[in-house]
Motif scaffolding. Sequence first.
Motif, PDB file in Angstrom:
ATOM      1  N   PRO A  33       0.815  -1.217   0.000  1.00 54.11           N
ATOM      2  CA  PRO A  33       0.000   0.000   0.000  1.00 54.11           C
ATOM      3  C   PRO A  33       0.847   1.264   0.000  1.00 54.11           C
ATOM      4  CG  PRO A  33      -0.125  -1.116   2.122  1.00 54.11           C
ATOM      5  CD  PRO A  33       0.522  -2.068   1.165  1.00 54.11           C
ATOM      6  N   LEU A  34       1.993   1.221   0.675  1.00 55.37           N
ATOM      7  CA  LEU A  34       2.822   2.419   0.694  1.00 55.37           C
ATOM      8  C   LEU A  34       3.379   2.724  -0.683  1.00 55.37           C
ATOM      9  CD1 LEU A  34       4.717   1.880   4.070  1.00 55.37           C
ATOM     10  CD2 LEU A  34       2.944   3.564   3.568  1.00 55.37           C
ATOM     11  N   LEU A  35       3.751   1.679  -1.416  1.00 56.61           N
ATOM     12  CA  LEU A  35       4.255   1.909  -2.769  1.00 56.61           C
ATOM     13  C   LEU A  35       3.149   2.435  -3.676  1.00 56.61           C
ATOM     14  CD1 LEU A  35       6.537  -1.226  -3.123  1.00 56.61           C
ATOM     15  CD2 LEU A  35       7.282   1.160  -3.241  1.00 56.61           C
ATOM     16  N   PHE A  37       0.481   4.091  -2.784  1.00 55.94           N
ATOM     17  CA  PHE A  37       0.190   5.469  -2.423  1.00 55.94           C
ATOM     18  C   PHE A  37       1.329   6.377  -2.841  1.00 55.94           C
ATOM     19  CE2 PHE A  37       0.089   8.995   0.704  1.00 55.94           C
ATOM     20  CZ  PHE A  37      -1.104   9.557   0.300  1.00 55.94           C
TER      21      PHE A  37
END
Lengths: 179, 179
Positions: A33-35, A37
């Motif tokens: 999810p961080l990538l 986002f």
Amino acid sequence: MVDHVPEENVNQVVDNGKGESGPEGGGRGYELPLLLFGGFRTLIDRLHARLATEGHPDLRPSHGFAMQAVGARGATASEIGRRLGVSKQAAGKTVDRLLALGYAERADDPADARRKLVHLTPRGYEALARSAAIFDELRAEWAAALGADRVRDLEAALRNVVPAETAFRLDATSWLGAP
Amino acid sequence: MVDHVPEENVNQVVDNGKGESGPEGGGRGYELPLLLFGGFRTLIDRLHARLATEGHPDLRPSHGFAMQAVGARGATASEIGRRLGVSKQAAGKTVDRLLALGYAERADDPADARRKLVHLTPRGYEALARSAAIFDELRAEWAAALGADRVRDLEAALRNVVPAETAFRLDATSWLGAP
DNA sequence: GGCACATGGTCAACCATGTTGTCGATTCTA
DNA sequence: TAGAATCGACAACATGGTTGACCATGTGCC
């Protein structure tokens, strides 16, 4: 605004013990999810940096979403609210903001005295057209860096995994914080 | 919350005239950020749906980001603010909410009377551990749907194209709306 | 030792964006 | 034609940001 990246990486508070060779070996699950986002924000940040230099310094990401919801043929505040996934009252406030910035106008609907049709001004159209062009350029940059096929595959993969209704819902602002 | 998806797709207000076979042929540029955001939101929504059923119904996405910023060894409000990319005052308010929800505690720092160290409660650790496990499961679902190699390639591609500092900055909440 | 300065936390005022609930006006429909 | 549904507006409130000001404390240097 932020002047450092902390040495102790804040994302490693919880290690599930599976280490580098976890379920898939290609990265721990929380990175995904961080990538995603990060990719989204990179594109949006660069879009608005460009827009700011092209006469639209006051345009925010949320305004872009809202203008998309207004659409080419105009829309009422209630419609905009439904498209954005927010209440009609919230949509009304957003429209007020677009009016104040000169990107939209409000007019009575002659066919229905209840409705007030919101439509984009030429400035609003111009901003949307520039945004589309800039997004094309940014995508081309990714294609140059990654290869056109990898970008296509990335898009195809996401289309497979993102429910169709979710893909084009535009309620970016609300869902993060609200109850 | 939203009960329909409009028939006239709101994302086609501006067509740059390049049509389906645009610069790369695999999709118009504006779809890329929407797909990335859609993927992100899908994961986060499903994470919080799961967390809600496991005793953390009040946890919001922003709280998860904030707890990551608190970190395993605790942090002061100022540090949290720097990590999240927001002011120390905003970080203080966020900490207040974590305290109210029982996910963090505040204690005086014996070594520095100015500082007040924020640290996670057992409940906070538990929520982070569950989040990590759920993210692993969600990633495994993507791997099952797409193939493990495609997920790995998707991550690798994004790592290539997202600046390293951006990838793990946690200021999710602020940048969307603020001036 | 003492002073200038940096840092940390807090308070206050404000803004932007959401939420409910209510309400009058208008339109649709059974 | 009467009741139901819809639209826009207003009000009160929550949340999460922002500045600016202020005080207490720690640090570096003369």
